[in-house]
Design an enzyme around this catalytic site. Structure first.
Site, PDB file in Angstrom:
ATOM      1  N   LYS A  33       0.818  -1.214   0.000  1.00  0.00           N
ATOM      2  CA  LYS A  33       0.000   0.000   0.000  1.00  0.00           C
ATOM      3  C   LYS A  33       0.850   1.262   0.000  1.00  0.00           C
ATOM      4  O   LYS A  33       0.605   2.183  -0.767  1.00  0.00           O
ATOM      5  CB  LYS A  33      -0.910   0.041   1.227  1.00  0.00           C
ATOM      6  CG  LYS A  33      -2.228  -0.644   1.055  1.00  0.00           C
ATOM      7  CD  LYS A  33      -3.242  -0.260   2.118  1.00  0.00           C
ATOM      8  CE  LYS A  33      -2.708  -0.226   3.530  1.00  0.00           C
ATOM      9  NZ  LYS A  33      -2.168  -1.531   3.978  1.00  0.00           N
ATOM     10  N   ASP A 174      -3.982   6.989   3.866  1.00  0.00           N
ATOM     11  CA  ASP A 174      -3.224   5.735   3.862  1.00  0.00           C
ATOM     12  C   ASP A 174      -3.433   4.966   5.172  1.00  0.00           C
ATOM     13  O   ASP A 174      -2.884   5.340   6.207  1.00  0.00           O
ATOM     14  CB  ASP A 174      -1.743   6.050   3.648  1.00  0.00           C
ATOM     15  CG  ASP A 174      -0.908   4.786   3.477  1.00  0.00           C
ATOM     16  OD1 ASP A 174      -1.490   3.710   3.254  1.00  0.00           O
ATOM     17  OD2 ASP A 174       0.329   4.890   3.571  1.00  0.00           O
ATOM     18  N   CYS A 206      -2.624  -9.066  -2.748  1.00  0.00           N
ATOM     19  CA  CYS A 206      -1.548  -9.909  -3.278  1.00  0.00           C
ATOM     20  C   CYS A 206      -1.943 -11.368  -3.147  1.00  0.00           C
ATOM     21  O   CYS A 206      -2.218 -11.844  -2.048  1.00  0.00           O
ATOM     22  CB  CYS A 206      -0.242  -9.671  -2.525  1.00  0.00           C
ATOM     23  SG  CYS A 206       0.391  -8.020  -2.750  1.00  0.00           S
ATOM     24  N   GLU A 402      13.335  18.522 -27.735  1.00  0.00           N
ATOM     25  CA  GLU A 402      13.587  19.661 -26.850  1.00  0.00           C
ATOM     26  C   GLU A 402      12.383  20.596 -26.836  1.00  0.00           C
ATOM     27  O   GLU A 402      11.619  20.651 -27.813  1.00  0.00           O
ATOM     28  CB  GLU A 402      14.846  20.414 -27.344  1.00  0.00           C
ATOM     29  CG  GLU A 402      15.236  21.641 -26.542  1.00  0.00           C
ATOM     30  CD  GLU A 402      15.503  21.369 -25.065  1.00  0.00           C
ATOM     31  OE1 GLU A 402      14.634  20.775 -24.410  1.00  0.00           O
ATOM     32  OE2 GLU A 402      16.567  21.773 -24.562  1.00  0.00           O
ATOM     33  N   HIS A 470      17.200  15.954 -24.134  1.00  0.00           N
ATOM     34  CA  HIS A 470      17.654  17.341 -24.224  1.00  0.00           C
ATOM     35  C   HIS A 470      17.453  17.971 -22.852  1.00  0.00           C
ATOM     36  O   HIS A 470      16.849  17.367 -21.978  1.00  0.00           O
ATOM     37  CB  HIS A 470      16.846  18.065 -25.291  1.00  0.00           C
ATOM     38  CG  HIS A 470      16.924  17.387 -26.626  1.00  0.00           C
ATOM     39  ND1 HIS A 470      17.877  17.692 -27.559  1.00  0.00           N
ATOM     40  CD2 HIS A 470      16.186  16.379 -27.148  1.00  0.00           C
ATOM     41  CE1 HIS A 470      17.714  16.909 -28.617  1.00  0.00           C
ATOM     42  NE2 HIS A 470      16.695  16.104 -28.399  1.00  0.00           N
TER      43      HIS A 470
END
Lengths: 539, 539
Positions: A33, A174, A206, A402, A470
């Site tokens: 997380k 969170d 997971c 660029e 660039h």
């Protein structure tokens, strides 16, 4: 770019509450997380959205009188920088390594805000609930549950203050937020404060044992288990996760029935579910998250070879040295990775430095190496030696060109100052927002916007990549990886001949810098190099 | 734009087999598979990928000696066009309506290929399995199952021939493909022919009763149920779907375990699952599919007001007339939609013309109206009257800017012919691939590429939108909606003062054209108007 309130390319104005977003994280511990949160915040901030992470775990540690944990690898160093040409501020916390590289850590909640100011010294490991006993998280422990709920709501209020009173665009909440009840409370609290605010749930799940092992590997080398018996640590950690799992309710029917936006990530990038996404910001976040992969690899950034005063010969030499050096480094990296993997054990024994990636030896051998240039000749030609080697896949991109100076194209800064003093002044006053006059003229915001797809592509591929860019393009790409503040983007010193290596890691990035040694036709590493501000700030 | 084999912005070269893609559709009848297929093919073709739909149902109808069914609304007209200035070829089949509008139908499999050539006269309704009895699809009918399997594999072989021998980039295999066994056979056959080919499954699932009803509404006004008792028809159709449902296995664990790419769409745009997507093409397709919504709305396209010779006054008048006309039409549309919805019944009675959208009356009232201009003054100023009205949401987009002519910017075609005859000649020979010289110079492919995000944004929003563009931008946007061949994109006549209205429908688009009447400061509808090729082809 657009000029409008709800805009795919532009910034969200402070007054446009409906375009602002509360992101609510959902997931068990050790599901990455915080990894997702930090990376996403870095991306949003780079895309000019004022965004901040609000971590419940950190706040709780303070509430319960505990000191926030510190991951040994993430131990904060004194924040002094190498003597810069001028003052440079870097948002990522650099930690010098014994091998001369620098680990730049993703910014942490309560630690740094999006303007680079230090908020508190509290630091966290990779997970919010790392440092408290499993008992505290037992759903049957009512007193603890009440404290948890209160702290969560206080943190949410801080987030809402940030969005509604302090000009923030995106607040990331969170925490595990692992029950429907908790998520109901969150939605209710947000709507009480401002019903127009967007809400987006992001869950990480997971299932793949390799991904889980990689996450736990990181956890077991963390503060709570350091110097402890690896087997016992693993068991203890699993018990801790189990305490959460007993009450865990993934996103699904409840959110769908209530027309709530969500993104569910399964095994980081392998599978992704998105539900009722509304608005360009949520869609863009989903596309960004989709691109994630955990494949270990290196991202190299440099500018084209010398082409000033038609020094073609010097340009060719640079291209050749670059090719030789990269080819050497590519081989070295492969050997190094294989060596670490061959010594790996799980749970990790002391001294086991296995990279926490869920990838096997075999895949490493098949790793491609992309070389991307702009469409401009000086960049294309720098890649000529790679082009002649089938082991490299060379592409030329228009979006790497660029910054287009419109009708001032081809002029030096001195010439612009002399012939167009008004333009020179306008640019000097606000380089980030300045747009060159004339057909096709761009500014930094345009370059940031057109490189959004490029960054997603870099995140998407599992190959190594060398970008021969660039000045402005390198600045903007480096700003993404190094988490530069928006002011610093336009002033970062990226001289010709510098070569940067960035290796994404679960805890941030590992960074190396090399300088071209023209005499030896090779590159010298600059140990502990940090990006610096260019002198004068006008280039 | 890139020059490379596997490229996000460019075309896929014929020789690059690994970048080519077989898209395999999955889903029960009446789940909008053909809608998705056709729209996706149109998008891919517009993005310069040679793509074609291969429909198993159509082939089976031929194999079993049945005539392919014809949807009454889609009855093919003789393909003659209005006398054009020069020959124009339009891929979408235009069907003139009594009200003077034209329905342009999405191209159908076996009917038109991506080059606009007519393949066969066989046409299909909205579903491949419309015209055969439920018994034929009964999984227990072994002989029928064998025929089905053989026809499916023959169709797949045709698709593979197209990709491997005829220079195709993307083949879309349109059938129910509703069992794991069938999908295993498909994967095996593809890998036998060419293991490097990409495979992407796309499944459409409908759970929302409103979406299902809308799909069935379309089906019940189709060929099999025309002039039949609506209630019996609904029952019969439901029985037919049930025959499939008995053996239906949605995408899931099998595909995940076998590392197969898939996209699962639930209720068209509401929820989307993506699994193990690899490559830019699959990612782009997913992003495009995510943007789908079934909201009824109008898309208006016009060029800016007159600005030649500084005719500012005329430009202002155009802007004012445009504002008045659009405001009138917006109101008219709303009344019309509500009227139809108020008379709706399900199953539909004869004469019930309810638009088959799963949206209720209430949502129509809240529909916004976006007005998008470029960043160029003549476009911005044309929107000034909308800008002054809070009922319109005006935005200015850089990606809507006119094609950048680089160092030839500001010159007339006559001046270019006189002063730069070489450039003039190069452009005349291949307008699609020509790129203007000098800084920022673009060609049509660049405009197509930069408008990709714009088209996704148009598809994403549920609001009405008026786009005030420029010649090349209008051509490219019209090409997307009207499914123009790649050659016709650069030659379509889009004069100043023309106003086009496009209404997305489940079967394609409904198209109206209006011409500015300067005297009356209003717009006149041009009945049965079809886009034409500009005279000479040089503009």
């Amino acid at each position: 770019m657009t000029r409008s309130k709800v805009s795919p390319d532009g910034r969200i104005p402070d007054r446009d509450v409906a375009a602002k977003l509360v992101i609510v994280m959902v997931g068990l511990p050790a599901r990455g997380k915080s990894y997702i949160t930090k990376k996403l915040q870095r991306y949003l901030s780079w895309q000019q959205h004022r965004s901040r992470i609000f971590n419940v775990g950190n706040r709780r540690r303070i509430a319960t009188g505990r000191k926030a944990s510190v991951h040994p690898k993430l131990a904060p160093e004194p924040a002094h920088l190498d003597p810069p040409v001028e003052a440079a501020s870097i948002l990522l916390q650099g930690v010098r390594q014994a091998d001369g590289s620098t680990r730049y850590l993703e910014p942490t909640a309560l630690d740094l805000n999006e303007d680079g100011q230090k908020n508190q010294t509290a630091k966290e490991g990779m997970e919010d609930d790392n440092d408290q006993s499993a008992k505290f998280f037992d759903p049957k422990n009512e007193k603890a549950a009440a404290v948890r709920e209160q702290v969560a709501m206080e943190t949410l209020d801080e987030l809402l203050d940030y969005l509604l009173l302090e000009g923030g665009h995106v607040g990331i909440f969170d925490a595990t937020n692992s029950t429907i009840k908790r998520r109901q409370n969150i939605v209710q609290r947000i709507r009480e404060r401002e019903p127009k605010l967007g809400i987006l749930f992001i869950e990480s799940i997971c299932k793949d044992p390799q991904v889980l092992e990689a996450n736990m590997r990181l956890k077991l080398s963390g503060p709570d288990y350091r110097d402890k018996d690896p087997k016992k640590s693993l068991e203890d950690f699993k018990a801790r996760v189990a305490a959460y799992e007993s009450a865990y309710e993934p996103l699904g029917a409840y959110e769908e029935e209530n027309d709530l936006q969500y993104i569910q990530m399964i095994d980081v990038g392998k599978k992704l579910v998105q539900n009722r996404l509304k608005g360009f910001l949520s869609g863009g976040i989903s596309t960004y998250l989709t691109s994630f992969n955990l494949s270990p690899r290196q991202i190299w950034i440099t500018r084209h070879g010398q082409s000033v005063d038609n020094e073609l010969e010097r340009g060719h030499c640079y291209g050749q040295a670059l090719y030789s050096f990269i080819t050497y480094k590519r081989q070295e990296w492969l050997i190094d990775q294989k060596d670490k993997l061959s010594k790996a054990s799980f749970p990790p024994l002391p001294g086991d430095n296995t990279p926490p990636y869920p990838e096997s030896n075999g895949d490493l051998d098949e790793k491609n190496f992309c070389v991307w240039t702009s469409m401009l000749r000086r960049s294309v030609e720098t890649a000529e030696y790679f082009d002649a080697d089938d082991d490299y896949d060379v592409k030329h991109w228009e979006m790497l060109n660029e910054l287009n100076s419109g009708r001032l194209e081809g002029m030096t800064y001195a010439e612009i100052e002399r012939d167009h003093p008004e333009e020179f002044k306008k640019r000097a006053e606000d380089k980030l927002n300045y747009i060159y006059p004339g057909v096709g003229g761009e500014g930094y915001l345009q370059v940031i916007s057109r490189l959004r797809d490029m960054v997603r592509e870099i995140e998407r591929i599992t190959d190594h990549v060398l970008i021969i860019g660039h000045r402005s393009v390198c600045r903007v790409l480096m700003a993404y990886f190094m988490h530069l503040t928006r002011e610093d983007i336009t002033d970062m010193d990226v001289p010709l001949g510098m070569l940067y290596a960035i290796e994404p890691k679960p805890y941030g990035i590992e960074f190396h810098a090399y300088r071209y040694n023209e005499e030896q036709r090779w590159f010298d590493e600059l140990p502990n190099y940090r990006p610096q501000m260019v002198g004068g700030g006008l280039i």
